[in-house]
Design an enzyme around this catalytic site. Structure first.
Site, short mmCIF file in Angstrom:
data_model
loop_
_atom_site.label_atom_id
_atom_site.label_comp_id
_atom_site.label_asym_id
_atom_site.label_seq_id
_atom_site.Cartn_x
_atom_site.Cartn_y
_atom_site.Cartn_z
N ASP A 179 0.86 -1.19 0.00
CA ASP A 179 0.00 0.00 0.00
C ASP A 179 0.89 1.23 0.00
O ASP A 179 2.11 1.11 -0.08
CB ASP A 179 -0.97 -0.02 1.20
CG ASP A 179 -2.32 0.60 0.81
OD1 ASP A 179 -2.31 1.77 0.41
OD2 ASP A 179 -3.35 -0.08 0.89
N HIS A 252 -2.65 3.38 -4.58
CA HIS A 252 -2.15 2.77 -3.34
C HIS A 252 -0.74 2.21 -3.55
O HIS A 252 -0.42 1.12 -3.06
CB HIS A 252 -3.10 1.68 -2.82
CG HIS A 252 -4.36 2.23 -2.21
ND1 HIS A 252 -4.43 2.70 -0.91
CD2 HIS A 252 -5.61 2.36 -2.72
CE1 HIS A 252 -5.66 3.11 -0.65
NE2 HIS A 252 -6.41 2.92 -1.73
N GLU A 316 -9.87 3.23 -5.16
CA GLU A 316 -9.41 4.54 -4.66
C GLU A 316 -8.20 5.04 -5.45
O GLU A 316 -7.12 5.23 -4.89
CB GLU A 316 -9.07 4.43 -3.17
CG GLU A 316 -10.30 4.13 -2.33
CD GLU A 316 -9.99 3.96 -0.84
OE1 GLU A 316 -10.86 4.31 -0.04
OE2 GLU A 316 -8.90 3.47 -0.49
N THR A 458 -5.48 -1.67 9.00
CA THR A 458 -4.80 -1.59 10.30
C THR A 458 -4.22 -0.20 10.64
O THR A 458 -3.30 -0.11 11.44
CB THR A 458 -3.68 -2.64 10.36
OG1 THR A 458 -2.87 -2.52 9.18
CG2 THR A 458 -4.25 -4.04 10.44
C1 ACM Z 1 -10.91 -0.35 0.51
O1 ACM Z 1 -11.62 -0.09 1.48
N1 ACM Z 1 -9.79 0.32 0.33
C2 ACM Z 1 -11.27 -1.40 -0.44
#
Ligand code: ACM
Length: 536
Positions: A179, A252, A316, A458
């Site tokens: 990420d 991401h 996103e 997290t």
């Molecule tokens: C997500 O909540 N990033 C899939």
């Protein structure tokens, strides 16, 4: 009239269970007969029941505990099993190895809870109630996603998490490995993903408030070795769990861009591994070097993870960098796309086609799936209507609506709940009530829903204790519902959960206690009533 023998408090609730009365005693002399093909299940029985309970469960051709593969149970599918516990013998049968592994978890739950923790018996023996069980899951995908990108957890902890999933008959561990804030899997062809991308200088503390974001002063870093990940895959397979890896793209990816700026839209720009939470607008470029990167990374991922499914993220992804980039605009025009925003579907489709060529199934986070080819299996998360829209378009769907399956939201309105993702709580009752494929959908659409899973992002779950507090007991609710379909009613679930907490206690799980607030049925009762997911 109460039943003469109350049913054992199993979680998830089995399809058919009858209490026969009487008890079977397992002691140091109890031996196990594994018929051909059932040896891996016997090994798991010795690991999960023998070792902590102190019983050798020695192999023997005339063992009273019999584990057998039996084609006649083919109608119970890959994971179904039949279990008979009688006063003198135990017989576990299934058509497939995985069914036997599920049955072993039922045997564990029939034992007293202390047998899970290695508690001494005093007498050197353990008793099980006599029962007859025929058990089949409602849907084939019952999973849990753990985000190890925002917070790295050592491999030993992932093995424990796998064991907790297996106890609840979940069958997928979805590992969110990359990420903006960290890259956790080594890729030989791109070593800087680890040497640069696995460390961030500090982390945002809590959600962004009216006065902005606050940061700790603690570098966060960590990565797995391929040997560790292969070991985890094996460990999970021995428990009937598939590890599905996720490598995020084209958004991401800030950790990857920090390592390899040339993969971005501004090759001369040096970014840091992101230290904030939320949606980052730095994304991959669309030049050929980026696809070389994606293919090389995924080749190595496929080499480590035999999972039929490979998750490539997709959600996103602000497209402002592409809109501002002459190269991306040119690429979109050359492809005949209406504009740079359409590069997103093209990007995902191209990488998905590569996975299909390699015999894998691409998996992506989507809204309604409209931009992806049908060979993608999709995870819908944002809006309750998306799962059906994607199924209608012909996708296989894993329904993971954020207002019912995201465990990073608080569990109750209790002001003493730990810091959580901003938004209304997602209480136990909502998770238990989540129906991934509602009965009023046409059967063809329902049939495309593979199942559901919980998600633990997290940002606010730093430690194993915090992960388990947020995961339990809500993971139990998803497991119960997704294995049993509509069979388990809420009061019955709560009653079984009250017994099940003794098992969680025996395993040292710091679950959120059951109280009036966490068992409330009136807070956010309907997943569809949720707000859009808010990012800090
Ligand atoms: C997500 O909540 N990033 C899939």
């Amino acid at each position: 009239m109460p039943a003469p023998h109350p049913a054992p408090a199993l979680l998830p609730h089995p399809g058919k269970v009858s209490s026969l009365g009487g008890r079977l005693t397992l002691d140091r002399d109890t031996t196990v007969r594994a018929l051909p093909g059932a040896e891996p299940a016997a090994d798991l029985l010795r690991t999960l029941v023998g070792r902590p309970s102190g019983l050798p469960l020695t192999p023997s051709p005339d063992g009273r505990v019999v584990l057998a593969l039996d084609d006649r149970l083919g109608g119970l599918g890959e994971e179904g099993y039949g279990l008979t516990v009688a006063p003198q013998a135990l017989q576990l049968r299934a058509a497939h190895r995985t069914g036997l592994l599920r049955g072993i978890q039922t045997i564990r739950q029939l034992l007293p809870a202390e047998a899970l923790s290695g508690g001494a018996t005093g007498t050197g023996s353990w008793e099980l109630p006599c029962v007859e069980i025929t058990d089949v899951p409602d849907r084939p995908w019952r999973g849990a996603m753990l985000d190890v990108a925002r917070r790295f957890q050592p491999i030993g902890y992932l093995r424990r998490y796998v064991d907790l999933l297996a106890l609840h008959k979940l069958n997928v561990l979805h590992l969110h490995l990359t990420d903006d804030q960290g890259w956790r899997m080594p890729v030989d062809a791109y070593p800087r993903l680890i040497s640069v991308g696995s460390r961030r200088e500090r982390s945002q503390k809590g959600p962004t408030g009216p006065d902005g974001a606050h940061f700790d002063a603690v570098p966060h870093e960590g990565h797995y070795t391929k040997a560790e990940l292969r070991g985890l895959v094996r460990y999970a397979a021995e428990r009937g769990i598939t590890v599905v890896p996720e490598i995020e793209m084209p958004g991401h990816v800030r950790a990857a861009l920090a390592a390899y700026p040339e993969l971005g839209n501004h090759p001369g720009r040096q970014l840091d591994v992101w230290t904030r939470w939320g949606v980052c607008d730095t994304i991959l470029g669309v030049h050929e070097g980026v696809f070389d990167f994606c293919r090389a990374v995924l080749e190595e991922v496929m080499d480590v993870f035999p999972s039929p499914y490979i998750h490539i993220g997709g959600e996103e992804c602000p497209t402002t960098e592409w809109e501002d980039s002459p190269a991306a605009r040119e690429r979109a025009a050359a492809l005949g796309l209406a504009g740079p925003a359409e590069l997103h579907g093209w990007f995902m489709g191209r990488v998905g086609a590569f996975l299909v060529e390699r015999g894998r199934i691409p998996l992506g986070w989507v809204e309604n799936g409209a931009e992806l080819p049908p060979e993608f299996t999709v995870m819908t998360w944002r809006d309750a209507s998306h799962a059906r829209a994607a199924a209608r378009r012909g996708h296989q769907v894993i329904a993971a609506h954020h207002r019912a399956t995201y465990l990073d939201y608080a569990q109750s309105t209790d002001p003493s709940e730990p810091v959580a993702q901003p938004g209304a709580p997602v209480p136990l009752h909502t998770v238990h009530g989540y129906e991934p494929a509602p009965h009023d959908w046409p059967e063809a659409e329902r049939a495309r829903v593979l199942g559901t899973q919980v998600q633990l992002w997290t940002e606010y779950a730093r430690t194993p204790e915090e992960i388990e507090y947020l995961s339990f007991p809500r993971l139990c609710a998803l497991a119960d519902r997704s294995w049993s379909g509509g069979r388990g009613d809420w009061p019955g679930f709560v009653e079984r959960l009250r017994h099940h907490t003794a098992r969680l206690d025996a395993l040292g799980v710091p679950y959120r206690p059951l109280d009036a607030r966490s068992l409330a049925t009136a807070v956010s009762a309907s997943p569809s009533a949720g707000t859009a997911r808010l990012h800090p």
